[in-house]
Design an enzyme around this catalytic site. Structure first.
Site, PDB file in Angstrom:
ATOM      1  N   HIS A   9     -54.080  18.029   0.808  1.00  0.00           N
ATOM      2  CA  HIS A   9     -53.734  16.606   0.816  1.00  0.00           C
ATOM      3  C   HIS A   9     -54.947  15.779   1.253  1.00  0.00           C
ATOM      4  O   HIS A   9     -55.285  14.765   0.641  1.00  0.00           O
ATOM      5  CB  HIS A   9     -52.579  16.337   1.790  1.00  0.00           C
ATOM      6  CG  HIS A   9     -51.229  16.681   1.255  1.00  0.00           C
ATOM      7  ND1 HIS A   9     -50.864  17.962   0.937  1.00  0.00           N
ATOM      8  CD2 HIS A   9     -50.147  15.896   0.977  1.00  0.00           C
ATOM      9  CE1 HIS A   9     -49.622  17.977   0.507  1.00  0.00           C
ATOM     10  NE2 HIS A   9     -49.161  16.714   0.512  1.00  0.00           N
TER      11      HIS A   9
ATOM     12  N   GLU B 232     -10.044   1.353   4.750  1.00  0.00           N
ATOM     13  CA  GLU B 232     -10.416   0.896   3.414  1.00  0.00           C
ATOM     14  C   GLU B 232     -10.205  -0.619   3.302  1.00  0.00           C
ATOM     15  O   GLU B 232     -11.120  -1.374   3.000  1.00  0.00           O
ATOM     16  CB  GLU B 232      -9.563   1.611   2.371  1.00  0.00           C
ATOM     17  CG  GLU B 232      -9.826   1.131   0.948  1.00  0.00           C
ATOM     18  CD  GLU B 232      -8.789   1.624  -0.043  1.00  0.00           C
ATOM     19  OE1 GLU B 232      -9.072   1.597  -1.251  1.00  0.00           O
ATOM     20  OE2 GLU B 232      -7.683   2.018   0.390  1.00  0.00           O
ATOM     21  N   HIS B 233      -8.970  -1.062   3.529  1.00  0.00           N
ATOM     22  CA  HIS B 233      -8.645  -2.489   3.568  1.00  0.00           C
ATOM     23  C   HIS B 233      -8.314  -2.864   5.008  1.00  0.00           C
ATOM     24  O   HIS B 233      -7.491  -2.204   5.648  1.00  0.00           O
ATOM     25  CB  HIS B 233      -7.414  -2.810   2.703  1.00  0.00           C
ATOM     26  CG  HIS B 233      -7.515  -2.375   1.285  1.00  0.00           C
ATOM     27  ND1 HIS B 233      -6.889  -1.237   0.805  1.00  0.00           N
ATOM     28  CD2 HIS B 233      -8.153  -2.914   0.228  1.00  0.00           C
ATOM     29  CE1 HIS B 233      -7.139  -1.108  -0.479  1.00  0.00           C
ATOM     30  NE2 HIS B 233      -7.912  -2.111  -0.857  1.00  0.00           N
TER      31      HIS B 233
ATOM     32  N   ASP C  22      -7.446  -6.641  -4.972  1.00  0.00           N
ATOM     33  CA  ASP C  22      -7.132  -5.614  -5.965  1.00  0.00           C
ATOM     34  C   ASP C  22      -7.323  -6.106  -7.391  1.00  0.00           C
ATOM     35  O   ASP C  22      -7.717  -5.336  -8.274  1.00  0.00           O
ATOM     36  CB  ASP C  22      -5.676  -5.152  -5.797  1.00  0.00           C
ATOM     37  CG  ASP C  22      -5.507  -4.196  -4.636  1.00  0.00           C
ATOM     38  OD1 ASP C  22      -6.530  -3.676  -4.153  1.00  0.00           O
ATOM     39  OD2 ASP C  22      -4.359  -3.970  -4.210  1.00  0.00           O
TER      40      ASP C  22
ATOM     41  N   HIS D  53       2.105   3.046  -3.239  1.00  0.00           N
ATOM     42  CA  HIS D  53       1.243   3.935  -4.019  1.00  0.00           C
ATOM     43  C   HIS D  53       1.740   5.375  -3.922  1.00  0.00           C
ATOM     44  O   HIS D  53       1.567   6.147  -4.859  1.00  0.00           O
ATOM     45  CB  HIS D  53      -0.200   3.854  -3.524  1.00  0.00           C
ATOM     46  CG  HIS D  53      -0.937   2.656  -4.030  1.00  0.00           C
ATOM     47  ND1 HIS D  53      -1.323   2.522  -5.345  1.00  0.00           N
ATOM     48  CD2 HIS D  53      -1.370   1.544  -3.400  1.00  0.00           C
ATOM     49  CE1 HIS D  53      -1.963   1.373  -5.505  1.00  0.00           C
ATOM     50  NE2 HIS D  53      -1.999   0.754  -4.339  1.00  0.00           N
TER      51      HIS D  53
ATOM     52  N   GLN E 208       0.827  -1.205   0.000  1.00  0.00           N
ATOM     53  CA  GLN E 208       0.000   0.000   0.000  1.00  0.00           C
ATOM     54  C   GLN E 208       0.866   1.262   0.000  1.00  0.00           C
ATOM     55  O   GLN E 208       0.544   2.245  -0.662  1.00  0.00           O
ATOM     56  CB  GLN E 208      -0.925   0.002   1.214  1.00  0.00           C
ATOM     57  CG  GLN E 208      -1.841  -1.202   1.285  1.00  0.00           C
ATOM     58  CD  GLN E 208      -2.636  -1.424   0.021  1.00  0.00           C
ATOM     59  OE1 GLN E 208      -3.313  -0.525  -0.464  1.00  0.00           O
ATOM     60  NE2 GLN E 208      -2.563  -2.629  -0.520  1.00  0.00           N
TER      61      GLN E 208
END
Length: 447
Positions: free
Chosen positions: A437, A343-344, A378, A279, A276
Site C-alpha cells: 500500500h 411500527e406505528h 396506510d 389484520h 391493527q
C-alpha cells in the site's frame, strides 16, 4: 361480551405487573420473528432449499400446500391482459382515489429523495445509482392490500428503478385480488415512469422470497433487493436471503402503540386498536397514566369489536397480541415507548402530543394528535406504510425512495494533491504493516 378481553388490561398496581408487561412485549416480538433452531426455522429452511434445488416445481408444490391453489409454472405470472382487465373493471371512484393516493406518495417521495450526485471537498464526490431490479412482497391473506403496491412500488419508481417484480399469494379465487392488479396496471400506465417494467406473479410466502432472490426457470434471476411487508415466514425468509440480495427491514404483521392520557377519546383509541388487530395477526397496545381512560377503552373494545366483519379473528388477536397498560405516570409510559420501538406510534395526549412525539426516537412512524389515525398513513399522506416491526425500529426506517438507490464514492486526486498527502498515507500504511500500500504511493513520488 367477548370472553377473555379483561385480561389485556394491566396496571402498575398489580403485583405481577412486570411479568404481564414482559409477556405483552414478547407477544409483539414473536408475531414478527421465527426463532433460530426451532421446528419452524427448520421448516423455513426446507422451503428455501427446496426452491434452490427444484425451482418452479418447488414453488408450485408449496403454493398448493400453503395457499390451496394448484398452478403450473406457466400460470405463475399474470399477463398484461389480466392486469388491464382488472383495471378496466374496477370501480371508477375507487380508481380515482387510488390515483390521488399515488400522486400523494409520489410527491412526498420526491421531496425526501437524496439521490442527487454531489461534489465534496478534497477531491471527492458521491454518485447515486438506482437499484436495477427490485422484488416487492404484497400480502394477500386476511385482506387484499392494494395500498401496499402503492407504498412500495411508487418509491422505487421515484428512485429510477427500471424493473419491478411483484409477488402476492393467490388467495382470491386462485389469483390476486383485482384491486391489487388494477393498482399494478395504474402504475404501468404512469407516463412519468413509462420506462419502468413491472411483472406480477401470483405466488407468495417464503417460496416467493427465495424465487425472487435465486430465480427459477420462469422467474428471471435475480432481483437485487426485496422489500415489502408480510407474515413472519415472509420476513424471516427475507432475513435468510440477506447477503444474496438486499432487504428493506423486518416488516412483519402490523402493530401500533398508542400513548394516551385522560384527554384522549376512548372510543377513538379503541377504534385505532381494532384497526391493527383486525389484520389477525396484528398488535395493538395502549400506554396510559389514566386508569379511568384504560377502563373506558376496554369497554369500547368490547362494544366495537362485535360490529366488525372479522370479529372472531380480531377478538383472538386482541387476546394474543394486544394490551392496555396503565403506568404510574406519563414519564414511565414514554420511557417504555422508547424501548418498545413500535411500527406505528400514535400520541393522543391533547396539547402535549407534539412535545411527547419529540421525546420519542424509536418508531417507524409517529402519528400526532387525535385526528391522525394510522389509516391516514396506510393509504394517503405520502410516507410509505412499509415500516419496521418487532422492535426493529431501533435501527431500521420506513421504506422510502432512498432505499432504492446505492451510493458510489468517487475519489479523484491530481499530482499535487497526492504529493501533499503522500507522507501521511505512507505512514498510515506502514503502521498497518501493508508495505505494498505504501509503495503504491511512493512509486508515484519517485516518478
Amino acid at each position: 361480551m367477548p370472553h377473555g378481553l379483561d385480561k389485556i388490561l394491566i396496571s402498575y398496581k398489580q403485583p405481577d405487573f412486570k411479568e404481564k408487561f414482559t409477556r405483552i412485549r414478547a407477544a409483539v416480538f414473536e408475531a414478527t420473528h421465527i426463532n433460530y433452531g426451532t421446528e419452524e426455522d427448520s421448516q423455513l429452511d426446507d422451503i428455501l432449499e427446496g426452491v434452490i434445488r427444484r425451482g418452479d416445481a418447488a414453488v408450485a408444490e408449496f403454493t398448493e400446500r400453503f395457499d390451496g391453489v394448484k398452478l403450473t409454472p406457466e400460470q405463475f405470472r399474470l399477463s398484461e391482459k389480466e392486469l388491464e382487465k382488472a383495471h378496466k373493471e374496477i370501480d371508477k371512484k375507487l380508481l380515482s382515489s387510488i390515483h390521488r393516493a399515488i400522486e400523494n406518495v409520489k410527491r412526498y417521495q420526491k421531496e425526501i429523495y437524496i439521490g442527487h450526485n454531489k461534489k465534496c471537498s478534497g477531491g471527492t464526490e458521491i454518485k447515486y445509482t438506482p437499484i436495477k431490479r427490485v422484488g416487492i412482497c404484497v400480502p394477500g391473506a386476511s385482506a387484499p392490500l392494494p395500498s401496499t403496491v402503492i407504498m412500495t412500488a411508487v418509491p422505487a419508481q421515484v428512485a429510477g428503478v427500471k424493473e419491478i417484480v411483484i409477488v402476492s399469494p393467490p388467495r382470491y379465487k386462485g389469483s390476486i385480488h383485482p384491486a391489487t392488479l388494477a393498482v399494478c396496471h395504474e402504475l404501468i400506465l404512469d407516463k412519468d415512469y413509462k420506462n419502468c417494467h413491472i411483472e406480477v406473479y401470483r405466488i407468495g410466502g417464503a417460496q416467493a422470497v427465495m424465487a425472487l432472490a435465486q430465480g427459477t426457470e420462469t422467474i428471471k434471476p435475480n432481483v437485487d433487493k426485496i422489500v415489502g411487508p408480510g407474515n413472519r415466514w415472509v420476513q424471516m425468509a427475507k432475513k435468510k436471503v440477506l447477503g444474496l440480495v438486499g432487504i428493506d427491514s423486518i416488516a412483519g404483521p402490523s402493530e401500533v402503540l398508542i400513548i394516551a392520557n385522560d384527554k384522549a377519546n376512548p372510543a377513538w383509541v379503541a377504534a385505532d386498536m381494532l384497526s391493527q388487530a383486525e389484520h389477525a395477526p396484528g398488535s395493538a397496545v395502549v400506554f396510559t397514566d389514566s386508569q379511568k381512560l384504560a377502563n373506558k377503552v376496554l369497554a369500547e373494545l368490547k362494544k366495537q369489536v362485535n360490529q366488525l366483519n372479522l370479529a372472531e379473528e380480531t377478538i383472538k388477536c386482541l387476546e394474543d397480541f394486544c394490551g392496555i397498560v396503565v403506568f404510574d405516570n406519563m414519564k414511565d409510559a414514554i420511557g417504555h415507548a422508547k424501548l418498545f420501538a413500535a411500527e406505528h406510534l400514535q400520541i393522543q395526549c391533547g396539547e402535549e402530543s407534539k412535545k411527547i412525539a419529540g421525546e420519542i426516537d424509536n418508531a417507524g412512524a409517529i402519528f400526532i394528535g387525535e385526528y391522525s389515525p394510522v389509516s391516514v398513513g396506510d393509504y394517503w399522506a405520502g410516507p410509505s406504510h412499509t415500516l419496521p416491526t418487532g422492535t426493529t425500529a431501533r435501527f431500521s426506517s420506513a421504506l422510502s425512495s432512498n432505499d432504492f438507490i446505492k451510493s458510489t464514492s468517487i475519489i479523484e486526486y491530481d499530482k499535487e494533491m497526492l504529493a501533499q498527502s503522500a507522507d501521511d498515507i505512507i505512514r498510515l500504511a506502514e503502521a498497518e504493516g501493508l508495505d505494498a500500500h505504501a509503495k503504491s504511493v511512493k512509486i508515484r513520488q519517485q516518478d
